[in-house]
Design an enzyme around this catalytic site. Structure first.
Site, PDB file in Angstrom:
ATOM      1  CG  ASP B 196      -2.383   0.012   0.808  1.00  0.00           C
ATOM      2  OD1 ASP B 196      -2.669  -0.311  -0.360  1.00  0.00           O
ATOM      3  OD2 ASP B 196      -3.232   0.347   1.651  1.00  0.00           O
ATOM      4  CG  ASP B 262       0.307  -6.697  10.988  1.00  0.00           C
ATOM      5  OD1 ASP B 262      -0.569  -6.735  10.096  1.00  0.00           O
ATOM      6  OD2 ASP B 262       0.092  -6.311  12.148  1.00  0.00           O
ATOM      7  CG  ASP B 264       5.668  -5.830  12.610  1.00  0.00           C
ATOM      8  OD1 ASP B 264       4.609  -5.759  11.950  1.00  0.00           O
ATOM      9  OD2 ASP B 264       5.691  -5.783  13.862  1.00  0.00           O
ATOM     10  CG  ASP B 359      -8.359  -6.730  14.007  1.00  0.00           C
ATOM     11  OD1 ASP B 359      -9.245  -5.905  14.289  1.00  0.00           O
ATOM     12  OD2 ASP B 359      -7.184  -6.628  14.413  1.00  0.00           O
TER      13      ASP B 359
END
Lengths: 770, 766
Positions: B196, B262, B264, B359
């Protein structure tokens, strides 16, 4: 965490213990024996000990460099003293300096004596002559002022060695003189029927027939109440007697009664006019044309009167009696009156000092207090009584709030305070720390409501102030040390329920509860087991005592010699020989009378609490912390013994739940082995020494001895109405361990159920996963 | 060398097992008798709680209750004992609440009455959270994963989606590398990087510099993807933020299952192997969520220096609450490290976009449609917590706003289709985020009395000791018993206090305008090269000042209004608790530098360090993609090594019996000349080398689990309080010291700002 819990508990225990001590203290003050009115009549001598004139126990103590105390006494207006003296037994500190220490005695403000307080002769007896012109009809005051010093130099005015005491039991005031023989009038009844020195206090309640019928019982009962209430805190000496005629000399005075005397007692002759006519002077009889109340000198004796209460019909006698009971204002200055009507207040009779209502704000003047200024020279404190209902249940967090309006002068030392005490127990100090003085409005002082005992409570407000100028040998003045408490100050009572456990002779002692709970007496019945004179006398004395506690004659009290329907649904006082008590009435009593006596004995096996109850120690602390009296700490189950033998000289009072009432009512049985023993016992019971010891639900005493044995033997029940939440609060507090056990049970059951459900669900999930 | 499973990987055959369906359907069923029994017990329980007593009886009850707590603690391993423990604590608190409600809610004036009710409301809120937490954590389920039980052909296809926005490429590269090494048949697995940060709108940005940076980053990511076998994706714009990014990819991919990571969140190799099997057994399962393991300290534990001394803040949620929610079939998707079923997402049109927490929003929608979820209590990703307090606060505000949005827009009490357990679970998760209002109330309440004389908590000392203290202690005892392995007492209060001041306004804003919040990306890998005071410290100074003035007010009241001394004492005690929390907060606002670029994962691996033909045996104590810490068994032998020569470290992952021989870029002995620790820096010049390192560092989830399982527990709440106080005071002193230094510099005419400026450093390889 545990330590904090313990601290929390100990803190609570100590606090509640203090409250308990305060309550017990107040109860003691409540039970202070009223001054004895037993006048030792020796010709024209009337005397009283100072102890009889004070509500407090013990010696009169005067402490510090300067102190004073007052003793009030009442003199009959008819007493014309020719001589009066005060015999003082004084004990002073051996540390006092003779040159500067003295006791000044005043009677109604006039100095009647100065006594040097000699450390070399610390125990002295002084006889002070009281000037006969210093007396006033009604209330008089003896005042004692001391100046006490231990050095010629500067000194600590609060030094502990500065004290003097007056032994009030040995000290006495003596009057010699004659009683005025003027013809009495109804306006004087209020003065004559008081415990004032010189007033007659022995009465024979005389009915015209040898037997006591139902009407006689009823009328004599009301007369006894009326007399008792008029004598306030002293029980008059009452006997029941049958009228006996006597022959009058032909030259007898027209007002001479053809009625034989009953010892030297005043006579209260009551009955229908037709029945008592033979015992009346013709002049008097001629006056009885309706409900009649009259007072006459009996045989012209100055200390013996004849009261006549009569009518031509029973209803008229009823009305006359009601008037006799209610008349308390000197309107009618004649020897007799005919009563046409007595209209009583609706619903309830109004006592002179009615019990305080809950959730209400009162002004101090509602209690008879009038704005008063206190100063070092006196009065040094103000106090007044608050009648607290007997059956109140207030939450412990509720307070009685005082909104004090007061002002104080300028130049007070910074540590000046206004002490507020309830029943002699210090509660709060209000700092008087504005050097310029202040006028304070609505200063809030709150006292836990549970510190107020059932019955009479005394609020005392006392300033402690010193001049701001102090120092060694400096001149200072105290005229500025003024504190005024205004009658506009308020008392706000908390909301409360009327709910109390029964039976409780302690509560009966303090307030007459439950017999005084309805102020007209419509809920009270007296049942005499026999109509012999001794039994009836005992019943009347007891009824009089209850009326005194209620502070008003209970005009709708029923009295009967059989348990008829009108008595069954009332709280009953049963008076009679033990063997004459109806078996039905003893069904729920802890005692029984059949071939032998069934009597309860306190269970001595529980004397070792550890053996009988593992929680006993804890319960003991708990009960004390809750403020109950020590008797409640352990409640041993009595050993019941059936045995032969008699009560002998003993008299007994037993309270228990009425077996004959459909609702919860209380029966209090006053009994003894014989009618004579019963009468003696009831007479002794009304003495402060005995009455003040009543407690538990069974009390046993012997006339002539001061000891009262009490125990709890009856089944407990509760009277009154209470909100559901307060009901829970009340009973959880009385049975905390049951409550805790219930919690444990619910928790364990809940935990087990949850565990079962969770395990089941988890097993299903596991099955699904696999 | 690749660790990816090949197509010929054969698994044990086994039928797909939808038979659990019926069992699950009846899992919550309860007989009428049981319902009646529960009802009666509940009534009795409430009755016991509501019975009013006097102080002494209440004190007796408290004593009995604490004896009960002690007894149940002794047998805490028995479930019945555990439930009894909960019941006792609940009863204590309920009694407090009833007493508080019936005896204390009065005031002398309108303002005091309003404040009294505000405080009361905060307490009610606290009790509600406590009750919900009790139910949620009644019986936590501890699933450790299940292997797929089927033939290769029946294995579902899986897409791994890695959304990225602005994370450093080298961080992303590790995640991509690890994703590509996940143990799963290659033919069934596809890894997508959803960039993104390189959208077409951004590439066409009017600012040429932004265009250049965007294009450069996109190219770098594409290169990494190409080299590792991942697929690069981007979209037109950033609409709907992360959820929009996922949805854009969702419609362009076709895997039956979707694992979202994610940028990370570096997965371990077994993440699919332990989760996919659940989907095969339960066709109505839409989610298998796994924990988030944070390899670095969050700013508060970093600044208080509590990292690894006590459990991290997020462990309570991932190691306890999610397990509790799982029991009620209400564990929810946490944005990453969760495997989702595409078929389920199809029903709701992909990931939710109505709130900023897509979520939880997606989860509640699917739960309401009858889909189920599972939580596997085994960490299988390694992630990064925000490094600065500012980043931390930003993240938490987003969570707070999102959960409040769900509460307001998809209220779990009203939403049709949810089971009772799910309603309670979601309610608990949503309501928690209103805590800033309650925290600020608790902070301000004592000051209302101390500073302004408002009686907001008008109780006597006796009542305080009989009701408040037992309730408060009971709550601490409960928290310690329930969560001591995942959170130490009081530390939660510090976290909440620190967030409250900044989250209060956004929370209230969200309540007033539920549609207003926008997604804010949590910054990651902000490296700090020196100590500084957080720019967010100012409100804490103000409150500290008020608390101190409060003490002065209390002192004045003590002497001026003697009849209120018990209230003064109680309030000062309360103020002191607030002060302790605030001091710890101040300590945590002293941002300490953090230089290590790659977070290290705790390990305990046998290893040999080989240099120039000589070897020294020892143990690797922690690992990162950048390097490791080697502890030689023989420090003297290590001293004889020539560290300037090329070196290699040899070790083995016993879980998969694989050996590693990793070349080292640098070897740096540490310690006081004894070489008791040697820092190793891995050389990763090639993709294979990086894969090798990633395989070693991130391959084994057992290491993460073992680390969690050996976290120190809080044995004693008082010790925990003093520990926290000590750590907070040390940091607060540092904080004040730095302020003093700054003040001195300011006085001396130096530029103060330069000394406190935070310098986020770009990540660099060690």
């Amino acid at each position: 965490m545990k330590a904090q819990d313990i601290v929390s508990f100990v803190f609570s225990v100590l606090t509640v213990l203090m409250a308990a001590l305060a309550i017990v203290g107040s109860a003691r003050a409540q039970d202070a024996p009223p001054p004895s009115v037993e006048v030792t009549r020796n010709g024209t001598v009337h005397e009283r000990s100072l102890a009889e004139l004070r509500p407090e126990f013990g010696n009169l103590a005067l402490k510090r460099a300067s102190a004073n105390a007052e003793i009030y006494y009442s003199l009959s207006p008819r007493l014309v003293p020719s001589e009066a003296e005060l015999e003082l037994h004084v004990i002073n500190s051996v540390a006092l300096l003779k040159e500067r220490s003295q006791l000044v005695v005043r009677n109604n403000g006039a100095i009647v004596g100065q006594i040097s307080l000699d450390p070399g002769a610390p125990s002295q007896v002084h006889v002070l002559r009281l000037p006969i012109n210093s007396f006033e009809a009604g209330f008089n005051v003896l005042r004692f002022d001391v100046a006490q010093h231990y050095t010629l130099e500067c000194e600590d005015p609060t030094a502990p060695e500065l004290w003097t005491e007056i032994d009030t039991s040995k000290s006495r005031i003596v009057f010699r003189g004659a009683l005025d023989t003027v013809t009495p009038s109804l306006a004087e009844v209020d003065d004559l029927l008081t415990p004032a020195i010189g007033n007659p206090s022995a009465f024979a309640l005389v009915n015209p027939s040898a037997e006591l019928g139902p009407r006689d019982l009823k009328w004599g009962n009301l007369i006894a109440q009326a007399l008792a209430v008029r004598f306030d805190y002293v029980m008059p000496d009452i006997v029941s007697a049958a009228a006996r005629p006597r022959e009058l000399a032909p030259d007898a005075a027209p007002m001479a009664f053809p009625l034989a005397p009953v010892g030297s007692r005043s006579i209260v002759l009551f009955g229908l006019e037709a029945e008592i006519k033979p015992f009346l002077p013709a002049i008097v009889d001629a006056d009885i044309t309706g409900p009649f109340v009259g007072i006459y000198a009996y045989d012209g004796a100055p200390d013996q009167f004849a009261y006549v209460i009569s009518g031509t019909t029973p209803e008229e006698v009823d009305l006359a009696l009601l008037a006799f009971a209610r008349q308390n204002f000197p309107f009618i200055d004649e020897s007799h009156m005919i009563v046409s009507a007595v209209v009583e207040p609706k619903l309830t009779a109004v006592p002179r000092l009615k019990p305080i209502m809950t959730d209400t704000t009162y002004r101090f003047d509602d209690f008879g207090y009038r704005t008063m200024t206190m100063r070092p020279t006196g009065p040094t404190s103000v106090s007044f009584a608050i009648d607290w209902p007997a059956d109140l249940y207030v939450k412990e967090s509720e307070n009685v709030a005082f909104g004090l309006n007061f002002s104080y002068g300028a130049g007070f030392r910074s540590d000046a305070v206004l002490n507020v005490s309830m029943n002699g127990r210090f509660q709060r100090a209000i700092p008087l720390d504005d050097a310029r003085g202040a006028n304070v409005r609505d200063y809030r002082v709150e006292i836990p409501a549970r510190l107020l005992a059932p019955g009479r409570n005394t609020l005392t407000i006392e300033p402690v102030a010193f001049s701001s100028t102090t120092g060694e040998c400096l001149p200072f003045q105290t005229d500025n040390l003024l504190v005024t408490i205004f009658e506009s100050s308020t008392i706000t009572t908390p909301p409360a329920d009327r709910y109390v456990h029964q039976p409780d002779l302690g509560l009966f002692r303090m307030t007459g509860f439950p017999y005084t709970s309805v102020e007209t007496g419509s809920d009270l019945g007296v049942l005499v087991a026999a109509t012999d004179r001794a039994t009836v006398t005992a019943a009347w004395i007891l009824a009089g005592k209850i009326a005194q506690l209620a502070d008003v004659p209970l005009t709708q009290m029923e009295i009967a010699s059989s348990l008829d329907a009108s008595l069954r649904e009332r709280n009953i006082i049963v008076v009679g020989e033990l063997k004459k008590i109806e078996a039905d009435l003893l069904e729920t009593a802890p005692i029984g009378v059949q071939d032998a006596y069934r009597l309860p004995y306190p269970d001595t096996t529980t004397a070792n609490p550890r053996m009988a109850d593992p929680w006993a120690d804890f319960n003991a602390a708990y009960e004390l912390a809750r403020g109950r009296e020590k008797r409640d700490v352990r409640q041993p189950v009595p050993v019941t013994m059936t045995q032969t033998g008699t009560l002998g000289r003993n008299a007994m009072l037993v309270a228990y739940r009425s077996p004959v009432a459909a609702t919860k009512k209380t029966v209090t049985l006053a009994t003894a082995q014989s009618a004579e023993a019963l009468e003696l016992g009831i007479r002794a019971l009304t003495e402060p020494e005995i009455w003040g010891q009543l407690g538990g639900d069974l009390a046993l005493w012997r006339p002539g001895l001061d000891t009262v044995h009490t125990q709890r033997a009856s089944e407990v029940y509760y009277l009154g109405r209470i909100k559901p939440m307060n009901y829970l609060r009340f009973h959880s507090a009385r049975a905390p361990w049951w409550w805790v056990l219930a919690a444990v049970a619910v928790i364990l059951l809940g935990a087990t159920t949850i565990n079962r459900l969770v395990t089941k669900r988890a097993a299903r999930q596991d099955t699904a996963d696999s | 060398m690749t660790l990816a499973p090949s197509d010929d990987l054969t698994l044990d055959a086994g039928p797909a097992d939808p038979v659990g369906e019926r069992e699950r359907e009846t899992a919550g069923a309860m007989g009428l008798g049981t319902k009646i029994l529960l009802g009666v017990l509940a009534v009795l329980f409430l009755f016991l709680a509501m019975v009013p007593t006097d102080i002494v009886t209440q004190t007796l009850f408290v004593l009995a209750a604490y004896m009960g707590l002690l007894a149940t603690s002794i047998w805490e391993r028995r479930q019945v004992s555990r439930y009894a423990f909960f019941a006792i604590v609940t009863l204590l608190s309920l009694r407090y609440l009833v007493w508080r409600s019936t005896e204390t809610l009065s005031a002398d004036d309108l303002l005091s009455l309003v404040l009294t009710y505000v405080l009361y409301g905060a307490e009610l809120f606290g009790f509600l959270l406590f009750a919900l937490s009790l139910v949620v954590n009644l019986s936590p389920r501890r699933r450790t994963g299940t292997e797929p039980a089927t033939r290769l052909d029946d294995l579902p296809t899986v897409d791994i989606l890695i959304p990225t926005y602005n994370e450093p490429v080298e961080l992303l590269a590790v995640t991509i590398a690890a994703s590509c090494q996940v143990t799963y048949p290659k033919s069934k697995l596809a890894v997508y990087v959803l960039d993104d940060g390189g959208t077409r709108a951004k590439l066409a940005h009017p600012d040429p510099e932004i265009r250049r940076v965007t294009a450069e980053r996109a190219e770098q990511i594409k290169a990494v993807c190409d080299r590792m076998g991942a697929i690069y994706m981007t979209r037109e714009d950033n609409r709907s933020a992360k959820a929009g990014n996922l949805n854009a990819a969702y419609v362009r991919t076709g895997g039956e299952l979707i694992l979202v990571l994610d940028a990370d969140h570096v997965p371990t190799a077994d993440i699919l192997w332990r989760t996919v099997g659940y989907f095969q057994r339960d066709p109505k399962l839409f989610l298998v969520q796994t924990p988030h393991f944070m390899a670095n300290p969050d700013p508060i534990e970093k600044n208080l220096d509590t990292f690894q001394l006590m459990p991290s803040e997020n462990e309570m949620f991932f190691r306890q609450i999610q397990c509790g929610l799982d029991f009620w079939d209400s564990s929810f998707y946490c944005g990453s490290a969760g495997v989702l079923r595409r078929a389920a997402l199809d029903e709701v049109g992909g990931f939710g976009t109505e709130t900023v927490t897509e979520d939880a929003e997606t989860s509640i929608d699917l739960h309401a449609r009858g889909w189920r979820s599972i939580y596997v209590d085994r960490p299988m990703i390694t992630g990064l917590a925000p490094e600065t307090f500012t980043g931390f606060v930003r993240q938490r505000i987003r969570w707070a706003q999102g959960m409040i949005q769900i509460f307001l827009l998809k209220n779990p009490l009203r939403k049709p289709g949810l089971t009772l357990g799910q309603r309670i679970g979601y309610l608990s998760s949503c309501l928690y985020w209103f805590f800033p209002i309650a925290r600020v109330t608790f902070l301000a309440a004592p000051l209302a009395f101390l500073l302004f004389g408002r009686h907001v908590y008008d109780v006597s000392a006796e009542e305080f000791l009989a009701y408040t203290v037992p309730h408060f202690l009971g709550f601490i005892v409960f928290t310690n018993a329930m969560f001591r392995h995942v959170r130490w007492p009081f530390i939660g209060a510090v976290y909440e206090l620190m967030q409250s001041l900044f989250a209060l306004v956004p929370v209230i804003g969200t309540i007033l305008r539920p549609h207003a919040p926008r997604f804010a990306v949590t910054p990651k890998r902000e490296f700090l090269d020196q100590n500084f005071i957080s720019p967010l410290a100012a409100p804490f100074y103000a409150i500290l000042l008020l608390i101190l003035i409060g003490y002065a007010g209390g002192l004045w009241r003590w002497y001026a209004v003697p009849d209120q001394r018990d209230v003064v004492l109680i309030t000062l005690l309360w103020n002191t608790l607030n002060l302790i929390g605030l001091l710890s907060a101040l300590g945590a606002l002293y941002e300490r530098r953090q230089r290590r670029s790659a977070p290290r994962i705790p390990a305990s691996l046998e290893a040999r360090l080989a240099i120039d033909g000589r070897e020294v045996e020892g143990r690797l104590l922690d690992l990162s993609v950048g390097g490791a810490c080697f502890v030689p068994y023989d420090a003297a032998a290590a001293q004889t090594l020539d560290f300037s020569k090329p070196a290699t470290v040899h070790t083995e992952r016993k879980d998969i019996r694989r050996s590693y021989a990793l070349r080292l870029k640098r070897v740096m002995p540490r310690g006081n000349g004894e070489f008791d620790e040697i820092g190793l820096s891995f050389a990763t010049p090639s993709l294979d080398a990086l894969n090798e390192v990633v395989s070693l560092v991130h391959g084994d989830s057992g290491r993460l689990k073992e680390y969690w399982d050996t976290r120190p527990e809080a044995d004693d709440a008082i010790d925990a309080l003093f520990f926290l106080l000590r750590m907070g005071l040390v940091s607060a002193i540092d904080h004040v010291g730095l302020m003093v230094r700054m003040a001195v510099r300011a006085v001396l005419g130096r530029r103060m700002l330069t000394s406190i400026e935070a310098r986020p450093a770009a990540a660099s390889e060690n």
